[in-house]
Motif scaffolding. Structure first.
Motif, short mmCIF file in Angstrom:
data_model
loop_
_atom_site.label_atom_id
_atom_site.label_comp_id
_atom_site.label_asym_id
_atom_site.label_seq_id
_atom_site.Cartn_x
_atom_site.Cartn_y
_atom_site.Cartn_z
N PRO A 135 0.84 -1.20 0.00
CA PRO A 135 0.00 0.00 0.00
C PRO A 135 0.87 1.25 0.00
O PRO A 135 1.90 1.31 0.68
N ALA A 136 0.46 2.26 -0.78
CA ALA A 136 1.24 3.49 -0.93
C ALA A 136 0.54 4.67 -0.28
O ALA A 136 -0.69 4.74 -0.27
N ASP A 137 1.35 5.59 0.24
CA ASP A 137 0.83 6.89 0.66
C ASP A 137 0.66 7.69 -0.62
O ASP A 137 1.65 8.05 -1.27
N THR A 138 -0.57 7.93 -1.02
CA THR A 138 -0.84 8.57 -2.31
C THR A 138 -0.98 10.09 -2.23
O THR A 138 -1.31 10.73 -3.21
N ALA A 139 -0.69 10.68 -1.07
CA ALA A 139 -0.73 12.13 -0.96
C ALA A 139 0.32 12.73 -1.90
O ALA A 139 1.37 12.12 -2.16
N GLN A 140 0.05 13.92 -2.43
CA GLN A 140 0.95 14.59 -3.37
C GLN A 140 2.38 14.63 -2.82
O GLN A 140 2.61 15.15 -1.73
N GLY A 141 3.33 14.06 -3.57
CA GLY A 141 4.74 14.11 -3.20
C GLY A 141 5.18 13.16 -2.11
O GLY A 141 6.34 13.15 -1.72
N ALA A 142 4.27 12.33 -1.58
CA ALA A 142 4.62 11.43 -0.48
C ALA A 142 5.53 10.29 -0.93
O ALA A 142 6.39 9.83 -0.17
N LEU A 143 5.35 9.82 -2.16
CA LEU A 143 6.13 8.70 -2.68
C LEU A 143 6.58 9.04 -4.09
O LEU A 143 5.76 9.38 -4.94
N ALA A 144 7.89 8.95 -4.31
CA ALA A 144 8.45 9.32 -5.62
C ALA A 144 8.85 8.08 -6.40
O ALA A 144 9.34 7.11 -5.83
N LEU A 145 8.65 8.14 -7.72
CA LEU A 145 9.13 7.06 -8.59
C LEU A 145 10.65 7.11 -8.68
O LEU A 145 11.26 8.16 -8.55
N GLY A 146 11.25 5.96 -8.91
CA GLY A 146 12.70 5.88 -9.10
C GLY A 146 13.43 5.39 -7.87
O GLY A 146 12.85 4.85 -6.94
N SER A 147 14.73 5.57 -7.90
CA SER A 147 15.58 5.08 -6.81
C SER A 147 15.44 5.96 -5.58
O SER A 147 15.11 7.13 -5.66
N GLY A 148 15.71 5.36 -4.46
CA GLY A 148 15.67 6.09 -3.21
C GLY A 148 15.47 5.14 -2.06
O GLY A 148 15.91 4.00 -2.09
N SER A 149 14.79 5.62 -1.05
CA SER A 149 14.47 4.76 0.08
C SER A 149 13.05 5.04 0.52
O SER A 149 12.50 6.11 0.27
N VAL A 150 12.46 4.04 1.17
CA VAL A 150 11.08 4.14 1.60
C VAL A 150 10.95 3.76 3.07
O VAL A 150 11.78 3.03 3.61
N VAL A 151 9.92 4.30 3.70
CA VAL A 151 9.58 3.96 5.08
C VAL A 151 8.09 3.65 5.13
O VAL A 151 7.36 3.96 4.19
N LEU A 152 7.66 3.07 6.22
CA LEU A 152 6.23 2.83 6.45
C LEU A 152 5.70 3.90 7.40
O LEU A 152 6.33 4.21 8.40
N ALA A 153 4.55 4.44 7.06
CA ALA A 153 3.86 5.37 7.94
C ALA A 153 2.38 5.04 7.87
O ALA A 153 1.80 5.06 6.78
N GLU A 154 1.79 4.70 9.02
CA GLU A 154 0.39 4.32 9.08
C GLU A 154 0.04 3.20 8.10
O GLU A 154 -0.98 3.22 7.43
N GLY A 155 0.96 2.23 7.97
CA GLY A 155 0.73 1.06 7.13
C GLY A 155 0.93 1.27 5.64
O GLY A 155 0.63 0.39 4.85
N LYS A 156 1.46 2.44 5.24
CA LYS A 156 1.67 2.73 3.82
C LYS A 156 3.11 3.18 3.60
O LYS A 156 3.72 3.82 4.45
N VAL A 157 3.65 2.83 2.41
CA VAL A 157 5.02 3.24 2.10
C VAL A 157 5.03 4.66 1.56
O VAL A 157 4.11 5.09 0.87
N LYS A 158 6.10 5.38 1.91
CA LYS A 158 6.33 6.71 1.37
C LYS A 158 7.83 6.93 1.32
O LYS A 158 8.61 6.17 1.92
N SER A 159 8.26 7.93 0.58
CA SER A 159 9.68 8.24 0.49
C SER A 159 10.19 8.68 1.86
O SER A 159 9.48 9.35 2.60
N GLY A 160 11.41 8.28 2.19
CA GLY A 160 12.01 8.66 3.47
C GLY A 160 13.26 7.87 3.72
O GLY A 160 13.55 6.89 3.03
N ALA A 161 14.02 8.28 4.71
CA ALA A 161 15.28 7.61 5.05
C ALA A 161 14.96 6.28 5.73
O ALA A 161 14.63 6.22 6.90
N GLY A 162 15.02 5.21 4.97
CA GLY A 162 14.68 3.89 5.50
C GLY A 162 15.22 2.80 4.61
O GLY A 162 16.41 2.71 4.37
#
Length: 129
Positions: free
Chosen positions: A83-110
């Protein structure tokens, strides 16, 4: 999931169809002790010596692929859908790192990941690194 059809032409002008598919790419699994509430498809974290529990926030170890008795098979790398955090800018396409917040993935140091698609149904397709 993770598929799109494209038509290609080659030297002999013969038509071939190909599909984009990431399923199975670089999949690696580890067996852990299954803690309370560990369920298939849920992100998990290592909480005690060789034991995983459902993860609800922050970095995660992988995704529970199977539970049998007191053991959990955890996918630690490769193609997953979460499940993704679909709020504007919460999750970016491409390389990076993701974290879980409230059961959804979003971009972040993780967790290192390549986000390949954010679907209309609110799910994110990604490759865990």
């Amino acid at each position: 999931t993770g598929r799109k059809t494209a038509a290609l032409w080659c030297k002999g002008k013969e038509r071939f169809c190909m599909s984009i598919s990431l399923k199975g790419f670089q999949e690696k699994f580890v067996t852990f002790q299954a803690g309370e509430g560990c369920t298939v498809g849920a992100p998990v974290e290592v909480t005690a010596e060789n034991t995983v529990l459902p993860q609800t926030g922050g970095s995660f170890a992988g995704v529970c692929a199977a539970v049998e008795g007191d053991l959990a098979l955890v996918q630690v790398s490769g193609f997953v859908i979460l499940p993704a955090d679909t709020a504007q800018g919460a999750l970016a396409l491409g390389s990076g790192s993701v974290v879980l917040a409230e059961g959804k993935v979003k971009s972040g140091a993780g967790r290192g990941a390549i986000v390949t698609a954010i679907r209309e149904d609110g799910m994110a397709e990604m490759i865990l690194l």
